[in-house]
Scaffold this motif. Sequence first.
Motif, PDB file in Angstrom:
ATOM      1  N   LEU A  59      -3.665  12.654  -6.036  1.00 49.74           N
ATOM      2  CA  LEU A  59      -3.912  13.879  -5.544  1.00 49.74           C
ATOM      3  C   LEU A  59      -4.755  13.707  -4.002  1.00 49.74           C
ATOM      4  N   LYS A  60      -5.891  12.685  -3.539  1.00 47.90           N
ATOM      5  CA  LYS A  60      -5.909  11.795  -2.860  1.00 47.90           C
ATOM      6  C   LYS A  60      -5.767  10.928  -1.621  1.00 47.90           C
ATOM      7  N   SER A 120       1.023  -0.867   0.119  1.00 48.91           N
ATOM      8  CA  SER A 120      -0.070  -0.215   0.280  1.00 48.91           C
ATOM      9  C   SER A 120       0.514   0.669   0.113  1.00 48.91           C
ATOM     10  N   PHE A 167       0.537   3.688   1.584  1.00 52.40           N
ATOM     11  CA  PHE A 167       1.176   4.379   3.073  1.00 52.40           C
ATOM     12  C   PHE A 167       2.279   3.374   3.486  1.00 52.40           C
ATOM     13  N   VAL A 168       3.028   2.174   3.322  1.00 47.79           N
ATOM     14  CA  VAL A 168       3.081   1.731   3.109  1.00 47.79           C
ATOM     15  C   VAL A 168       4.805   2.000   3.364  1.00 47.79           C
ATOM     16  N   SER A 181      -3.263  12.769   0.676  1.00 42.87           N
ATOM     17  CA  SER A 181      -3.255  12.918   2.220  1.00 42.87           C
ATOM     18  C   SER A 181      -2.495  12.345   3.048  1.00 42.87           C
ATOM     19  N   VAL A 182      -2.238  11.174   2.360  1.00 41.29           N
ATOM     20  CA  VAL A 182      -1.107  10.267   3.520  1.00 41.29           C
ATOM     21  C   VAL A 182      -0.382  11.356   4.004  1.00 41.29           C
ATOM     22  N   THR A 190      -4.620  18.164   5.371  1.00 39.32           N
ATOM     23  CA  THR A 190      -5.228  17.188   5.755  1.00 39.32           C
ATOM     24  C   THR A 190      -4.600  17.471   7.157  1.00 39.32           C
ATOM     25  N   PHE A 206       5.899   5.392   4.186  1.00 38.57           N
ATOM     26  CA  PHE A 206       6.903   5.046   5.287  1.00 38.57           C
ATOM     27  C   PHE A 206       7.830   4.185   5.530  1.00 38.57           C
ATOM     28  N   SER A 250       0.620  13.266   5.492  1.00 39.91           N
ATOM     29  CA  SER A 250       0.309  14.581   6.788  1.00 39.91           C
ATOM     30  C   SER A 250       0.525  13.410   8.338  1.00 39.91           C
ATOM     31  N   LEU A 251       0.637  12.509   7.689  1.00 40.04           N
ATOM     32  CA  LEU A 251       1.198  11.058   8.504  1.00 40.04           C
ATOM     33  C   LEU A 251       2.726  11.737   8.867  1.00 40.04           C
TER      34      LEU A 251
END
Lengths: 219, 218
Positions: free
Chosen positions: A153-154, A62, A64-65, A157-158, A168, A68, A160-161
């Motif tokens: 674009l969507k 993903s 996200f992974v 937002s990730v 976001t 990170f 921000s983490l």
Amino acid sequence: MADWAGYMGLMLDGALVTAKLTVLGCALALPAAFLAGLGRLSRFSAVRALSVAYIEFFRGTSIFVQLFWAYFVLPLMGVTLTPLQAGVLALGLNVGAYGAEVVRSAVQSIGREQHEACVALNLTRWQSLRHVLLPQAAVVMVPTFCNNAIELLKATSVVSLISLSDLTFQAQVVRSQTGSTAMPFLTVLVIYFAYASLISFGMKTLERRMTRGLDGLRT
Amino acid sequence: MEWDWEFVREIMPTLLDGLRITLLATLLGSMLAAAAGLGFALLRRSKSRAVARTTGFVVEFIRGTPLLVQLYFLFYVLPELGVLLSPLTAGVVGLGLHYATYTSEVFRAGIDNTPRGQWEAAKACNLTPYQTWRHIILPQAIPPMIPALANYFVAMFKETPLLSAITVIELMSEARSVANSNYRYLEPMTLVGVLFLCISLIAVPALHLLERRFRPTR
């Protein structure tokens, strides 16, 4: 609501970061998509294997992974990235992998007779790709690229983490400072939607320009 | 930094615990996405222009905005309106609604692909609208959609790490907490990637199988 203007300014700053991430991410995703997509169609099996590995890796894990990993693990290997660089890298490579499949299927969707015509005209592989196949395939790619750009674009937002102050992130800042929840999040949702509509409008315009004069030729 | 197998063995049970929650969220989210997607698709076909237009706008809006912000919205704004959701519930609702906007397109295409003759035959047999949907249209429309739906469920699985942002203890947040308490990021982050890759790689042949099984015969 005295500080309303100040908080609005904060969120507009975030909107600017989000726009920057989206543009830079797309700028990385586009060449990555073409390289990997065409690489999958290469004559050389090594290039094909490399492209497949890249595409499957980035589509299989993903975003996200990946983000990170780029932010926390790459520094351990001696590559230190700012949050913005990590964000652009992860977003660009991730969306590029999805785009690669779009490029591949668009090139493959060009009729066999076009390939044969290129052979008959004795064009080199590069010439037939550059002058015959890609101009036709590009028209097919645009609508899907539009969706991919909105996905990118969507996905911004990730970031921000990993403490990048995008839209976001600023919404969270405003929430924790004012205690009001509906206002910042609704504002942010509307801004994202406006961006998405802008991308979709731009791509529609582009598509109309590219298909001009093609009516009746395409089925 | 060296890869430490001892540490891997130590944290694996925690990560697998998190993976269970991840899979649970995906499963519940998929069920909601399938049901709500069908609902959106039917509402968009409503005879009332107002209902169809409103649903269309809502679907476009949800699809044009990031899931993360929607999750924050569900998690922080709804309690102020008196709706208290547990983190997992909020996460499942967020995932489900977000992906319902994608699956509604799949349902719409599937329903549009049902031959006109079927509608006319249903009318000729004097079936009520409910009977037409229940016994004629949906049983024909749904099987060819299954591979496309499954595709979105896999995509949803890959977005579940976002739930860690609203304090759901799933795979990603377990990994972050062990990483933070041990100051080792290499193994947890890599393992999360590997676990995701493993499940996605299992999902790819499973999807091909579904595609073969439900290929339209027409």
